[in-house]
Design an enzyme around this catalytic site. Structure first.
Site, PDB file in Angstrom:
ATOM      1  CG  ASP A 193      -3.181   3.921   4.248  1.00 50.83           C
ATOM      2  OD1 ASP A 193      -4.173   3.728   4.970  1.00 50.83           O
ATOM      3  OD2 ASP A 193      -2.959   3.265   3.198  1.00 50.83           O
TER       4      ASP A 193
ATOM      5  CD1 TRP B 221      -2.115  -2.134   2.025  1.00 52.51           C
ATOM      6  CD2 TRP B 221      -2.873  -1.428   0.050  1.00 52.51           C
ATOM      7  NE1 TRP B 221      -3.086  -3.007   1.608  1.00 52.51           N
ATOM      8  CE2 TRP B 221      -3.575  -2.599   0.403  1.00 52.51           C
ATOM      9  CE3 TRP B 221      -3.181  -0.797  -1.150  1.00 52.51           C
ATOM     10  CZ2 TRP B 221      -4.561  -3.159  -0.403  1.00 52.51           C
ATOM     11  CZ3 TRP B 221      -4.174  -1.360  -1.963  1.00 52.51           C
ATOM     12  CH2 TRP B 221      -4.850  -2.525  -1.590  1.00 52.51           C
TER      13      TRP B 221
ATOM     14  CE  LYS C 247      -8.709  -3.112   3.885  1.00 50.92           C
ATOM     15  NZ  LYS C 247      -7.543  -2.384   3.428  1.00 50.92           N
TER      16      LYS C 247
HETATM   17  C1  LIG Z   1      -7.000  -1.965   2.126  1.00 52.10           C
HETATM   18  C2  LIG Z   1      -5.988  -0.917   2.189  1.00 52.10           C
HETATM   19  C3  LIG Z   1      -5.859   0.052   1.186  1.00 52.10           C
HETATM   20  C4  LIG Z   1      -6.722   0.070  -0.063  1.00 52.10           C
HETATM   21  O1  LIG Z   1      -8.005   0.418   0.245  1.00 52.10           O
HETATM   22  P1  LIG Z   1      -9.113   0.675  -0.892  1.00 52.10           P
HETATM   23  O2  LIG Z   1     -10.206   1.299  -0.110  1.00 52.10           O
HETATM   24  O3  LIG Z   1      -9.460  -0.660  -1.462  1.00 52.10           O
HETATM   25  O4  LIG Z   1      -8.537   1.588  -1.898  1.00 52.10           O
HETATM   26  C5  LIG Z   1      -4.912   1.037   1.345  1.00 52.10           C
HETATM   27  N1  LIG Z   1      -4.114   1.062   2.426  1.00 52.10           N
HETATM   28  C6  LIG Z   1      -4.201   0.135   3.406  1.00 52.10           C
HETATM   29  C7  LIG Z   1      -3.290   0.210   4.581  1.00 52.10           C
HETATM   30  C8  LIG Z   1      -5.141  -0.877   3.323  1.00 52.10           C
HETATM   31  O5  LIG Z   1      -5.216  -1.802   4.288  1.00 52.10           O
END
Ligand SMILES: *Cc1c(COP(=O)(O)O)cnc(C)c1O
Length: 361
Positions: free
Chosen positions: A172, A102, A196
């Protein structure tokens, strides 16, 4: 009806009481005669939902007053573009730490917009640790430093933030959102995809320090301009109303069940310890991450045989422990044990693993 224990990395398990509440309110939300799915996002009743979601978020995360809380769409992945478009606006330089896929995707996307440097990476050991950084690793004139706080695929987490000084830190936090307290004042921007830990898919929450807003590049698409979204109170266009409503119910659930994030952290630590303690004592199953960087949310593990991994995943699934297959880049297994996974789920999984180990010696 039998519910399974769902260890999916996302979308992921939600609290049963939240699903029940949403079910009970599905035809008639609080006497409005409508479902939240059907109502205008400009109605008084929806206004209350989004305001409650924001105030609960502010309360739980103790968000300082000089930060905006935005409810957005496009997934965490859309923010990979929005961040350089909004914040790479001084020197045109940004520093990224590569701790997994990511972070790497965010880094690659930012390269379209400026001078982007990977200041550290743990790619050399399949991202099984958090690389150490020193203050001098970061460029003095970098517009921001970017990290992925909890690495969903690899199961690592920052226990200490990198020493970025007074540079703007952007994180993030998709897979550890609201799982423990976080000092928001240390960041310029914190954002997370809600699927998540907080809600179904369709919602991204961005928490942004106000002085960083209003400097987006001219080419920034209107939907990605955080200032426009902030000025419109996240209602520039139709927001994901239903997902915001479930987010609010989840925040209510956190507050009612745990009181706050301190207690939730204790619970998450206790829960993760059940699995890590077993992995540390098992002859068959091994964790893949260095101990000091282990995530409380995502726990990858392996046996030393592909065949056994496959057999385990198959038998676990038949026994009601689902979505344990690891990401293809790590292999083996991964148990995502987010806020809504009850400790009993992890205890039962460990009991199952013990028996599997006995039976397959
Ligand atoms: C799942 C995830 C993403 C991607 O998320 P989307 O909503 O599918 O774009 C980005 N960063 C992290 C840390 C994630 O766990």
């Amino acid at each position: 009806m039998a519910r399974v224990y769902n260890f999916s990395a996302g979308p992921s398990t939600l609290p049963v009481s939240v699903l029940e509440k949403a079910g009970a309110e599905i035809l008639d939300y609080k006497g409005s005669g409508q479902s939240v799915m059907e109502m205008s996002h400009r109605s008084k009743v929806f206004d209350e939902i989004i305001k409650d979601a924001e105030s609960l978020m502010r309360e739980l995360y103790q968000i300082p007053d000089n930060y905006k809380v935005l409810f957005l769409q496009g997934g965490a992945s859309a923010q990979f573009s929005a961040i350089p478009l909004n914040f790479m606006n001084g020197s045109g330089k940004a520093d990224y730490i590569i701790t997994g896929q990511w972070a790497k995707k965010a880094y690659q996307e930012a390269q379209k917009y400026g001078d982007v440097k990977a200041v550290a990476s743990s790619a050399d050991k399949t991202f099984s640790y958090i690389p150490k950084t020193k203050a001098e690793d970061f460029r003095e004139d970098a517009d921001y430093v970017y990290i992925c706080l909890n690495n969903t695929i690899y199961g690592t987490v920052y226990k200490e933030l990198p020493p970025v000084g007074d540079k703007v830190l952007i994180a993030d936090v998709s897979s550890c959102a609201l799982s423990e307290p976080l000092d928001i004042s240390k960041f310029g921007v914190v954002y997370f995809g809600a699927q998540k830990n907080v809600a179904p898919a369709g919602l991204v929450v961005a928490i942004i320090r106000e002085d960083l807003l209003g400097k987006a590049r001219d080419i920034c698409p209107v939907m990605m301009d955080y200032k426009i979204q902030a000025d419109a109170d996240s209602l520039y266009n139709t927001p994901p109303c239903w997902t915001i409503y479930i987010c609010k119910l989840v925040l209510d659930w956190i507050k009612e069940t745990f009181g706050g994030l301190e207690k939730l952290k204790e619970y998450n630590e206790k829960k993760a310890a059940v699995l890590y303690d077993f992995l540390d004592s098992s002859e068959m199953f091994k964790g893949t991450v260095v101990k000091e960087d282990r995530s409380l949310m995502n726990v990858p593990f392996v046996t030393d045989s592909e065949e056994l991994n496959a057999k385990f995943i198959k038998e676990a699934s038949a026994a009601g422990f689902v979505n344990l297959k690891g990401h293809r880049s790590v292999g083996g297994m991964r148990a995502s044990i987010y806020n809504a996974m009850p400790i009993e789920g992890v205890e039962k999984l460990v009991a199952f693993m013990k028996k599997f180990e006995e039976d397959n010696k």
